[in-house]
Motif scaffolding. Structure first.
Motif, mmCIF file in Angstrom:
data_model
loop_
_atom_site.group_PDB
_atom_site.id
_atom_site.type_symbol
_atom_site.label_atom_id
_atom_site.label_comp_id
_atom_site.label_asym_id
_atom_site.label_seq_id
_atom_site.Cartn_x
_atom_site.Cartn_y
_atom_site.Cartn_z
ATOM 1 N N ASN A 1 -3.424 -2.271 -8.955
ATOM 2 C CA ASN A 1 -2.497 -2.502 -10.077
ATOM 3 C C ASN A 1 -3.103 -2.051 -11.396
ATOM 4 O O ASN A 1 -2.416 -1.445 -12.237
ATOM 5 N N ARG A 2 -4.365 -2.353 -11.586
ATOM 6 C CA ARG A 2 -5.059 -1.966 -12.822
ATOM 7 C C ARG A 2 -5.009 -0.453 -13.004
ATOM 8 O O ARG A 2 -4.731 0.045 -14.093
ATOM 9 N N GLN A 3 -5.243 0.282 -11.925
ATOM 10 C CA GLN A 3 -5.277 1.742 -12.032
ATOM 11 C C GLN A 3 -3.887 2.346 -12.125
ATOM 12 O O GLN A 3 -3.694 3.324 -12.844
ATOM 13 N N VAL A 4 -2.899 1.775 -11.444
ATOM 14 C CA VAL A 4 -1.522 2.268 -11.605
ATOM 15 C C VAL A 4 -1.139 2.175 -13.084
ATOM 16 O O VAL A 4 -0.612 3.129 -13.660
ATOM 17 N N ALA A 5 -1.406 1.038 -13.707
ATOM 18 C CA ALA A 5 -1.063 0.855 -15.121
ATOM 19 C C ALA A 5 -1.832 1.834 -16.005
ATOM 20 O O ALA A 5 -1.263 2.441 -16.924
ATOM 21 N N HIS A 6 -3.118 1.997 -15.738
ATOM 22 C CA HIS A 6 -3.944 2.895 -16.542
ATOM 23 C C HIS A 6 -3.442 4.333 -16.442
ATOM 24 O O HIS A 6 -3.268 5.023 -17.448
ATOM 25 N N TYR A 7 -3.189 4.784 -15.230
ATOM 26 C CA TYR A 7 -2.761 6.170 -15.045
ATOM 27 C C TYR A 7 -1.354 6.402 -15.591
ATOM 28 O O TYR A 7 -1.080 7.455 -16.186
ATOM 29 N N ALA A 8 -0.452 5.430 -15.418
ATOM 30 C CA ALA A 8 0.896 5.567 -15.970
ATOM 31 C C ALA A 8 0.835 5.704 -17.497
ATOM 32 O O ALA A 8 1.559 6.517 -18.087
ATOM 33 N N HIS A 9 -0.040 4.934 -18.117
ATOM 34 C CA HIS A 9 -0.221 4.999 -19.579
ATOM 35 C C HIS A 9 -0.619 6.414 -20.006
ATOM 36 O O HIS A 9 -0.003 7.004 -20.891
ATOM 37 N N LEU B 1 0.822 -1.212 0.000
ATOM 38 C CA LEU B 1 0.000 0.000 0.000
ATOM 39 C C LEU B 1 0.855 1.260 0.000
ATOM 40 O O LEU B 1 0.591 2.203 -0.757
ATOM 41 N N GLU B 2 1.874 1.287 0.827
ATOM 42 C CA GLU B 2 2.752 2.456 0.874
ATOM 43 C C GLU B 2 3.435 2.669 -0.471
ATOM 44 O O GLU B 2 3.513 3.787 -0.972
ATOM 45 N N ASP B 3 3.898 1.588 -1.074
ATOM 46 C CA ASP B 3 4.559 1.685 -2.372
ATOM 47 C C ASP B 3 3.574 2.140 -3.448
ATOM 48 O O ASP B 3 3.906 2.984 -4.292
ATOM 49 N N SER B 4 2.365 1.604 -3.427
ATOM 50 C CA SER B 4 1.352 1.996 -4.412
ATOM 51 C C SER B 4 1.011 3.474 -4.290
ATOM 52 O O SER B 4 0.919 4.187 -5.299
ATOM 53 N N LEU B 5 0.822 3.938 -3.069
ATOM 54 C CA LEU B 5 0.536 5.364 -2.866
ATOM 55 C C LEU B 5 1.666 6.222 -3.395
ATOM 56 O O LEU B 5 1.429 7.249 -4.046
ATOM 57 N N GLU B 6 2.896 5.821 -3.152
ATOM 58 C CA GLU B 6 4.039 6.599 -3.644
ATOM 59 C C GLU B 6 4.091 6.581 -5.167
ATOM 60 O O GLU B 6 4.419 7.591 -5.792
ATOM 61 N N LEU B 7 3.764 5.449 -5.786
ATOM 62 C CA LEU B 7 3.717 5.398 -7.253
ATOM 63 C C LEU B 7 2.658 6.343 -7.801
ATOM 64 O O LEU B 7 2.914 7.082 -8.764
ATOM 65 N N PHE B 8 1.468 6.329 -7.227
ATOM 66 C CA PHE B 8 0.429 7.259 -7.673
ATOM 67 C C PHE B 8 0.913 8.701 -7.533
ATOM 68 O O PHE B 8 0.759 9.513 -8.446
ATOM 69 N N ARG B 9 1.486 9.029 -6.397
ATOM 70 C CA ARG B 9 1.970 10.409 -6.178
ATOM 71 C C ARG B 9 3.084 10.767 -7.156
ATOM 72 O O ARG B 9 3.143 11.895 -7.648
ATOM 73 N N HIS B 10 3.964 9.811 -7.433
ATOM 74 C CA HIS B 10 5.055 10.036 -8.388
ATOM 75 C C HIS B 10 4.493 10.361 -9.778
ATOM 76 O O HIS B 10 4.915 11.338 -10.414
ATOM 77 N N TYR B 11 3.553 9.556 -10.242
ATOM 78 C CA TYR B 11 2.981 9.801 -11.567
ATOM 79 C C TYR B 11 2.226 11.134 -11.605
ATOM 80 O O TYR B 11 2.300 11.863 -12.593
ATOM 81 N N LYS B 12 1.543 11.462 -10.536
ATOM 82 C CA LYS B 12 0.851 12.757 -10.486
ATOM 83 C C LYS B 12 1.866 13.894 -10.592
ATOM 84 O O LYS B 12 1.667 14.849 -11.347
ATOM 85 N N SER C 1 -14.906 7.689 -10.601
ATOM 86 C CA SER C 1 -15.728 6.490 -10.711
ATOM 87 C C SER C 1 -15.100 5.316 -9.959
ATOM 88 O O SER C 1 -15.776 4.641 -9.184
ATOM 89 N N ARG C 2 -13.833 5.082 -10.175
ATOM 90 C CA ARG C 2 -13.168 3.925 -9.581
ATOM 91 C C ARG C 2 -13.024 4.027 -8.066
ATOM 92 O O ARG C 2 -13.130 3.037 -7.357
ATOM 93 N N ALA D 1 -9.873 11.755 -4.912
ATOM 94 C CA ALA D 1 -10.629 10.502 -4.800
ATOM 95 C C ALA D 1 -9.685 9.306 -4.670
ATOM 96 O O ALA D 1 -9.909 8.420 -3.841
ATOM 97 N N VAL D 2 -8.637 9.289 -5.490
ATOM 98 C CA VAL D 2 -7.663 8.192 -5.432
ATOM 99 C C VAL D 2 -7.036 8.105 -4.045
ATOM 100 O O VAL D 2 -7.075 7.066 -3.379
ATOM 101 N N LEU D 3 -6.427 9.203 -3.634
ATOM 102 C CA LEU D 3 -5.690 9.203 -2.373
ATOM 103 C C LEU D 3 -6.620 9.032 -1.182
ATOM 104 O O LEU D 3 -6.271 8.348 -0.209
ATOM 105 N N GLY D 4 -7.800 9.620 -1.271
ATOM 106 C CA GLY D 4 -8.769 9.483 -0.184
ATOM 107 C C GLY D 4 -9.244 8.054 0.005
ATOM 108 O O GLY D 4 -9.575 7.642 1.118
ATOM 109 N N ALA D 5 -9.292 7.290 -1.069
ATOM 110 C CA ALA D 5 -9.703 5.885 -0.972
ATOM 111 C C ALA D 5 -8.561 5.003 -0.489
ATOM 112 O O ALA D 5 -8.788 4.042 0.259
ATOM 113 N N LEU D 6 -7.341 5.305 -0.914
ATOM 114 C CA LEU D 6 -6.219 4.423 -0.601
ATOM 115 C C LEU D 6 -5.584 4.675 0.760
ATOM 116 O O LEU D 6 -5.155 3.725 1.426
ATOM 117 N N GLU D 7 -5.497 5.921 1.166
ATOM 118 C CA GLU D 7 -4.772 6.238 2.395
ATOM 119 C C GLU D 7 -5.315 5.523 3.631
ATOM 120 O O GLU D 7 -4.530 5.100 4.476
#
Length: 182
Positions: A132-140, A10-21, A60-61, A101-107
């Motif tokens: 994982n599905r959303q990390v890939a989608h957002y990175a794309h 979870l910590e790694d996923s949150l950091e990946l989302f923040r990195h891509y943002k 939505s997600r 929405a992303v961070l509020g759901a994951l944190e």
């Protein structure tokens, strides 16, 4: 991206989302307002359209993530590819609301939540699979934003990572303990 050692998915996923943002934020900051709305061709998306689509997907997600299908009945995906917000400010508000929405759901999630089941378009996913599905989608899509921003910024572009022809210097600084992460 400065790597923070962790064994927490979870910590790694949150950091990946923040990195891509951060990558997308820094890329969009280098683009003139009018270029946010420009596309490379009739069938191509502008940065603004990509942002609108991502924000719609995020809301939505991640709204009621654990308790309702990730494809909300109120989402009109097709409209995400038309008529983006008219100004940078409005576009960025939409972008930030999606990320909230992303961070509020994951944190608030815990490791115990990773094995829970959520649905996306009626298909069961573990929470980990959904992330994982959303990390890939957002990175794309963030890759698309970066590509377009670099194209429109042209010679004014400032690298988001190690600039061209500077890898050796960066590696020397890392070895000497001098390198700072962007």
């Amino acid at each position: 991206m400065a790597l923070k050692f962790t064994t927490s998915y979870l910590e790694d996923s949150l950091e990946l989302f923040r990195h891509y943002k951060r990558l997308a934020d820094r890329a969009m900051a280098q683009v003139a307002d009018e270029k946010l709305f420009a596309s490379l061709g009739e069938e191509s998306n502008s940065i603004a359209i990509i942002v609108k689509h991502m924000a719609g997907n995020m809301r939505s997600r991640w709204t009621d993530f654990l308790s309702s299908d990730g494809e909300k009945p109120t989402r009109d995906r097709d409209s995400e590819f038309e008529d983006p917000a008219a100004t940078r400010e409005a576009l960025m508000r939409d972008w930030e609301s999606g990320w909230a929405a992303v961070l509020g759901a994951l944190e608030p999630l815990t490791d115990d939540d990773l094995e829970r089941t959520v649905t996306i378009r009626g298909e069961a996913h573990s929470v980990m699979q959904a992330i994982n599905r959303q990390v890939a989608h957002y990175a794309h899509h963030i890759g698309q934003i970066v590509l377009l921003a670099k194209h429109f910024a042209a010679e004014e572009w400032e690298s988001l990572t190690i600039p061209r022809r500077q890898s050796a210097e960066f590696n020397r600084r890392v070895s000497a303990g001098e390198a700072s992460q962007r």
